[in-house]
Design a protein around this motif. Structure first.
Motif, PDB file in Angstrom:
ATOM      1  N   HIS A   1      22.977 112.004 -21.238  1.00 56.18           N
ATOM      2  CA  HIS A   1      23.039 112.911 -20.898  1.00 56.18           C
ATOM      3  C   HIS A   1      23.367 113.840 -20.215  1.00 56.18           C
ATOM      4  O   HIS A   1      21.796 112.959 -19.048  1.00 56.18           O
ATOM      5  CB  HIS A   1      23.068 113.884 -22.689  1.00 56.18           C
ATOM      6  CG  HIS A   1      21.591 114.336 -22.492  1.00 56.18           C
ATOM      7  ND1 HIS A   1      21.038 113.994 -23.374  1.00 56.18           N
ATOM      8  CD2 HIS A   1      20.156 114.652 -21.552  1.00 56.18           C
ATOM      9  CE1 HIS A   1      19.979 114.367 -23.068  1.00 56.18           C
ATOM     10  NE2 HIS A   1      19.293 114.637 -21.923  1.00 56.18           N
TER      11      HIS A   1
ATOM     12  N   TRP B   1      13.518 115.987 -16.411  1.00 53.61           N
ATOM     13  CA  TRP B   1      13.654 116.588 -17.737  1.00 53.61           C
ATOM     14  C   TRP B   1      12.023 116.863 -18.187  1.00 53.61           C
ATOM     15  O   TRP B   1      11.812 115.838 -18.662  1.00 53.61           O
ATOM     16  CB  TRP B   1      14.409 116.024 -18.849  1.00 53.61           C
ATOM     17  CG  TRP B   1      14.547 116.447 -20.028  1.00 53.61           C
ATOM     18  CD1 TRP B   1      14.939 118.012 -20.073  1.00 53.61           C
ATOM     19  CD2 TRP B   1      14.993 116.114 -21.525  1.00 53.61           C
ATOM     20  NE1 TRP B   1      15.244 117.884 -21.746  1.00 53.61           N
ATOM     21  CE2 TRP B   1      15.041 116.844 -22.458  1.00 53.61           C
ATOM     22  CE3 TRP B   1      15.464 114.155 -21.753  1.00 53.61           C
ATOM     23  CZ2 TRP B   1      16.457 116.376 -23.654  1.00 53.61           C
ATOM     24  CZ3 TRP B   1      16.481 113.825 -23.341  1.00 53.61           C
ATOM     25  CH2 TRP B   1      16.535 114.868 -23.945  1.00 53.61           C
TER      26      TRP B   1
ATOM     27  N   ASP C   1      27.823 115.345 -23.028  1.00 50.51           N
ATOM     28  CA  ASP C   1      27.064 113.943 -23.269  1.00 50.51           C
ATOM     29  C   ASP C   1      27.950 112.244 -23.130  1.00 50.51           C
ATOM     30  O   ASP C   1      29.935 112.974 -23.182  1.00 50.51           O
ATOM     31  CB  ASP C   1      27.374 113.976 -25.158  1.00 50.51           C
ATOM     32  CG  ASP C   1      25.806 114.923 -25.027  1.00 50.51           C
ATOM     33  OD1 ASP C   1      24.710 115.595 -24.309  1.00 50.51           O
ATOM     34  OD2 ASP C   1      25.264 114.487 -26.408  1.00 50.51           O
TER      35      ASP C   1
ATOM     36  N   GLN D   1      18.143 114.473 -16.963  1.00 48.31           N
ATOM     37  CA  GLN D   1      19.231 113.968 -17.310  1.00 48.31           C
ATOM     38  C   GLN D   1      19.071 112.669 -18.234  1.00 48.31           C
ATOM     39  O   GLN D   1      17.787 111.642 -18.331  1.00 48.31           O
ATOM     40  CB  GLN D   1      20.539 112.452 -16.849  1.00 48.31           C
ATOM     41  CG  GLN D   1      19.409 111.847 -15.964  1.00 48.31           C
ATOM     42  CD  GLN D   1      20.468 111.428 -14.351  1.00 48.31           C
ATOM     43  OE1 GLN D   1      20.622 111.986 -13.744  1.00 48.31           O
ATOM     44  NE2 GLN D   1      20.705 110.272 -14.542  1.00 48.31           N
TER      45      GLN D   1
ATOM     46  N   LEU E   1      22.205 117.167 -18.646  1.00 48.87           N
ATOM     47  CA  LEU E   1      21.921 118.871 -19.128  1.00 48.87           C
ATOM     48  C   LEU E   1      22.128 120.175 -17.818  1.00 48.87           C
ATOM     49  O   LEU E   1      22.670 119.949 -16.951  1.00 48.87           O
ATOM     50  CB  LEU E   1      20.164 119.027 -18.682  1.00 48.87           C
ATOM     51  CG  LEU E   1      19.077 118.676 -19.336  1.00 48.87           C
ATOM     52  CD1 LEU E   1      17.914 118.548 -19.176  1.00 48.87           C
ATOM     53  CD2 LEU E   1      19.654 118.407 -21.075  1.00 48.87           C
TER      54      LEU E   1
ATOM     55  N   SER F   1      23.979 120.417 -23.400  1.00 48.34           N
ATOM     56  CA  SER F   1      24.311 118.921 -22.245  1.00 48.34           C
ATOM     57  C   SER F   1      25.790 118.474 -22.376  1.00 48.34           C
ATOM     58  O   SER F   1      26.276 118.429 -23.266  1.00 48.34           O
ATOM     59  CB  SER F   1      23.424 118.274 -22.721  1.00 48.34           C
ATOM     60  OG  SER F   1      23.649 117.405 -24.140  1.00 48.34           O
TER      61      SER F   1
END
Length: 205
Positions: A183, A67, A156, A191, A185, A154
Motif C-alpha cells: 500500500h 511510515w 492498496d 508505503q 499512504l 491508502s
C-alpha cells in the motif's frame, strides 16, 4: 379341458410378458433417449455458481518506508484476515471478485489496523476447475487504528497466485495462496510492501 385352459392361460401370460418387455416408442420415449444422464456424485461447478473464501495469513517478509518514522523498517507486517466473494465470470476466462482484508501491522512501536476493499481479477475462471490461479487487485485501504499524523487512507494493490480445491466435503473446499500485499499512504508519505502466505476454506453455492 384342463389342458386347453392351461394353454390359454400360458399364452396370456406370455403375451403380457412380451408387452412389458417391448421397447417404449413415441415422442416422449425419444425425448428421454436423448436426455444426458446425470452421473451420481458428479462434482460440478457451474458458471453461474458463486463462491466465498475465508482466509487467514501471515507476512513472511515485510518492510515499510517513512511510515511512523524516517527510513526503512523491517518486519512490519503481522496478521491478515479476510474473505473473497466471487461476483461474476467474465467471458468464460476470468473471475471478478470482491476481497475484504483486515491487516495488522507492527510499525514504529505501534499496531495499526486497516481494512482493504479491493476488486480482484483472477484467471483462469473457477468454472474451468483448473486448480492453479493467478490474479491481481487494487482498491482502498481504511485505517481503523493509525499512527498519529499519518494518513487514514491508502491505495492498496495485490498480486497473488494459489491453488484451490472445490467441494472436497459437499460444498466446502480449501485453498492456499501467496503473493504481495502493498500500500501507499494517500495523504502522507509512507508505503508498505509485504510478501504473504495465507489459506482457508472456500464455499460454493
Amino acid at each position: 379341458m384342463k389342458s386347453l385352459l392351461f394353454v390359454i392361460f400360458s399364452g396370456l401370460l406370455f403375451s403380457f410378458h412380451a408387452l412389458a418387455q417391448a421397447p417404449e416408442v413415441g415422442r416422449d420415449a425419444a425425448a428421454r433417449y436423448f436426455e444426458k444422464p446425470v452421473e451420481s456424485g458428479e462434482n460440478r461447478f457451474r458458471p453461474q455458481d458463486h463462491y466465498l473464501a475465508i482466509h487467514y495469513g501471515r507476512f513472511m517478509n515485510a518492510q515499510s518506508w517513512d511510515w511512523g518514522q524516517k527510513g526503512r523498517e523491517d518486519k512490519t507486517g503481522s496478521n491478515n484476515y479476510g474473505l473473497t466473494y466471487r461476483v461474476s465470470e467474465w467471458n468464460n476466462a476470468m473471475d471478478w471478485s470482491l476481497r475484504v482484508d483486515f491487516t495488522e501491522y507492527n510499525v514504529a512501536g505501534e499496531r495499526p489496523l486497516k481494512m482493504s476493499l479491493l476488486p480482484v481479477l483472477t484467471f483462469p475462471d473457477a468454472s474451468s476447475r483448473f486448480p492453479l490461479y493467478f490474479g491481481a487487485g487494487a482498491g482502498l485501504g481504511i485505517f481503523f487504528k493509525q499512527i498519529d499524523g499519518e494518513s487514514p487512507l491508502s491505495f492498496d494493490y495485490q498480486l497473488m497466485m494459489g491453488a484451490r480445491f472445490f467441494n472436497i466435503f459437499e460444498n466446502v473446499g480449501f485453498f492456499i495462496e501467496t503473493g504481495m500485499k502493498n500500500h501507499l499512504l494517500l495523504t502522507s508519505s509512507g508505503q508498505f510492501n509485504g510478501v504473504y502466505l495465507s489459506g482457508g476454506a472456500v464455499f460454493t453455492f
